[in-house]
Design an enzyme around this catalytic site. Sequence first.
Site, PDB file in Angstrom:
ATOM      1  N   PHE A 129       0.860  -1.175   0.000  1.00  0.00           N
ATOM      2  CA  PHE A 129       0.000   0.000   0.000  1.00  0.00           C
ATOM      3  C   PHE A 129       0.897   1.225   0.000  1.00  0.00           C
ATOM      4  O   PHE A 129       1.763   1.362   0.861  1.00  0.00           O
ATOM      5  CB  PHE A 129      -0.890   0.010   1.249  1.00  0.00           C
ATOM      6  CG  PHE A 129      -1.724   1.256   1.362  1.00  0.00           C
ATOM      7  CD1 PHE A 129      -2.903   1.391   0.641  1.00  0.00           C
ATOM      8  CD2 PHE A 129      -1.329   2.314   2.170  1.00  0.00           C
ATOM      9  CE1 PHE A 129      -3.673   2.558   0.730  1.00  0.00           C
ATOM     10  CE2 PHE A 129      -2.090   3.477   2.262  1.00  0.00           C
ATOM     11  CZ  PHE A 129      -3.251   3.594   1.544  1.00  0.00           C
ATOM     12  N   ASP A 215       9.397   2.515   0.870  1.00  0.00           N
ATOM     13  CA  ASP A 215       8.275   3.232   1.456  1.00  0.00           C
ATOM     14  C   ASP A 215       8.306   2.956   2.954  1.00  0.00           C
ATOM     15  O   ASP A 215       7.882   1.903   3.412  1.00  0.00           O
ATOM     16  CB  ASP A 215       6.957   2.753   0.823  1.00  0.00           C
ATOM     17  CG  ASP A 215       5.742   3.472   1.436  1.00  0.00           C
ATOM     18  OD1 ASP A 215       5.905   4.140   2.474  1.00  0.00           O
ATOM     19  OD2 ASP A 215       4.645   3.334   0.866  1.00  0.00           O
ATOM     20  N   LYS A 245       3.733   9.946   8.174  1.00  0.00           N
ATOM     21  CA  LYS A 245       3.125   9.488   9.423  1.00  0.00           C
ATOM     22  C   LYS A 245       3.896   9.919  10.672  1.00  0.00           C
ATOM     23  O   LYS A 245       3.806  11.069  11.070  1.00  0.00           O
ATOM     24  CB  LYS A 245       2.908   7.969   9.370  1.00  0.00           C
ATOM     25  CG  LYS A 245       1.861   7.586   8.317  1.00  0.00           C
ATOM     26  CD  LYS A 245       1.209   6.236   8.525  1.00  0.00           C
ATOM     27  CE  LYS A 245      -0.058   6.098   7.689  1.00  0.00           C
ATOM     28  NZ  LYS A 245       0.078   5.327   6.489  1.00  0.00           N
TER      29      LYS A 245
HETATM   30  C1  LIG Z   1      -0.266   5.644   5.058  1.00  0.00           C
HETATM   31  C2  LIG Z   1       0.691   5.148   4.030  1.00  0.00           C
HETATM   32  C3  LIG Z   1       0.898   5.842   2.830  1.00  0.00           C
HETATM   33  C4  LIG Z   1       0.086   7.049   2.440  1.00  0.00           C
HETATM   34  O1  LIG Z   1       0.231   8.105   3.305  1.00  0.00           O
HETATM   35  P1  LIG Z   1      -0.878   9.274   3.337  1.00  0.00           P
HETATM   36  O2  LIG Z   1      -0.330  10.265   4.315  1.00  0.00           O
HETATM   37  O3  LIG Z   1      -2.163   8.635   3.773  1.00  0.00           O
HETATM   38  O4  LIG Z   1      -0.980   9.828   1.966  1.00  0.00           O
HETATM   39  C5  LIG Z   1       1.865   5.363   1.960  1.00  0.00           C
HETATM   40  N1  LIG Z   1       2.580   4.267   2.255  1.00  0.00           N
HETATM   41  C6  LIG Z   1       2.415   3.582   3.398  1.00  0.00           C
HETATM   42  C7  LIG Z   1       3.266   2.394   3.682  1.00  0.00           C
HETATM   43  C8  LIG Z   1       1.462   3.992   4.316  1.00  0.00           C
HETATM   44  O5  LIG Z   1       1.272   3.282   5.439  1.00  0.00           O
END
Ligand SMILES: *Cc1c(COP(=O)(O)O)cnc(C)c1O
Length: 396
Positions: A129, A215, A245
Amino acid sequence: MSDAILAVYSPAQVVLERGEGVRVWDDKGKEYLDFIGGIAVTSLGHHHPHLVNALKEQADKIWHLSNMFRIPGQERLAERYCAECFADKAFFTNSGSEAIELSLKLARRWQWANGAPERIGFISFHGSFHGRTMGAINVGAQEKYREGFGPRMEGFRSLEWGDHDALKEEITKPDVAAVMIEPVQGEGGVREVPHQCLQGLRKLCDENGVLLIYDEVQCGAGRTGKLFHHQWIEGAEPDIMAAAKGIGGGFPLGMALCTDKVASAMAKGTHGSTYGGNPMAMAVGNAVLDVMLADGFFEGVQRVAGDLTQALESLKGRYPELVEDITGAGMLRGIKMSQDPMPLRAKLMERGLLIGTAGNNVLRLAPPLVATSKEIRQAVDIIDKQFFDIISRPGD
Ligand SMILES: *Cc1c(COP(=O)(O)O)cnc(C)c1O
């Protein structure tokens, strides 16, 4: 929920109105242990005094300028992150998805600038994701997030998680720009990629002129006991990394980091953001780092994470019929259940524990990194009581 809100969420009925550390209270005064932390966002807990002060102080000075002007807090935060990891350059965003978008742009642009404009493709892995913008849903492997939003963009493809043979073949294709991977998959089921796989992936990328993008939006920011998860692993540094985050501790903040090599392809005007790197976010971002880089912080996280691991493993030992596996790393953990975890989440909330779910029947825990051993015990006790009820009253 109000009809005036686009109906894409199904929030719980309660209204949580106040927080302090690992605890939050609803508007009726009921107390909860927050073991999801805004999905791995409130890394230092709620209402952290150092963060609150930083934000208030900045609010009294200046809120916004745009990147037409120098922002000292931004320069400082970039320098601090670059000093702490593989990166030479940072670009600040307001979210994880924007950091992913820039990561994709950086990879394509570098290939283009280095005589390979045909390299526009991205390889990702099932369950991954990467966010909800168009680029992010296209690089992300979950079809449900792309449904109805047009054909998958050219070049984007996803491979089976752990299928090394497929990867070895796909990565040799002449159109591949980069591989994107979450070192610990969050949303897709809280799964840690084995360390030797990331080392192998790094080698494969180098051998094939392909860039490696991590990521760490969810697993970074100290979540697994180091500033970034990949720092546990020798010889597996990325070329580009997205984070968000936890680096903002609850204030919207993301960033894309990269090496000088990659950054050299980006000329003036090739990217930008109105809000990205604004003084408010930078004040909080620096305050988060002040806390995380203080002596002993990560050792503390590692110690408490060890307690969490033990408590969850013993839960698995006591309820083998319910718990299939304990997954994840550090303070990002999954309890893989033999049944749908969604009803469980509501029951646990009634008992005063907030947790999340993830793909593959997983209960997701992402408590603040400042949780104490006692709070860990209290939270796991609540889960234990709920599991005991399920076992002793299977009809409920
Ligand atoms: C939450 C998340 C995203 C997206 O971040 P947003 O601030 O919601 O746009 C991308 N990659 C990972 C692994 C995530 O957990």
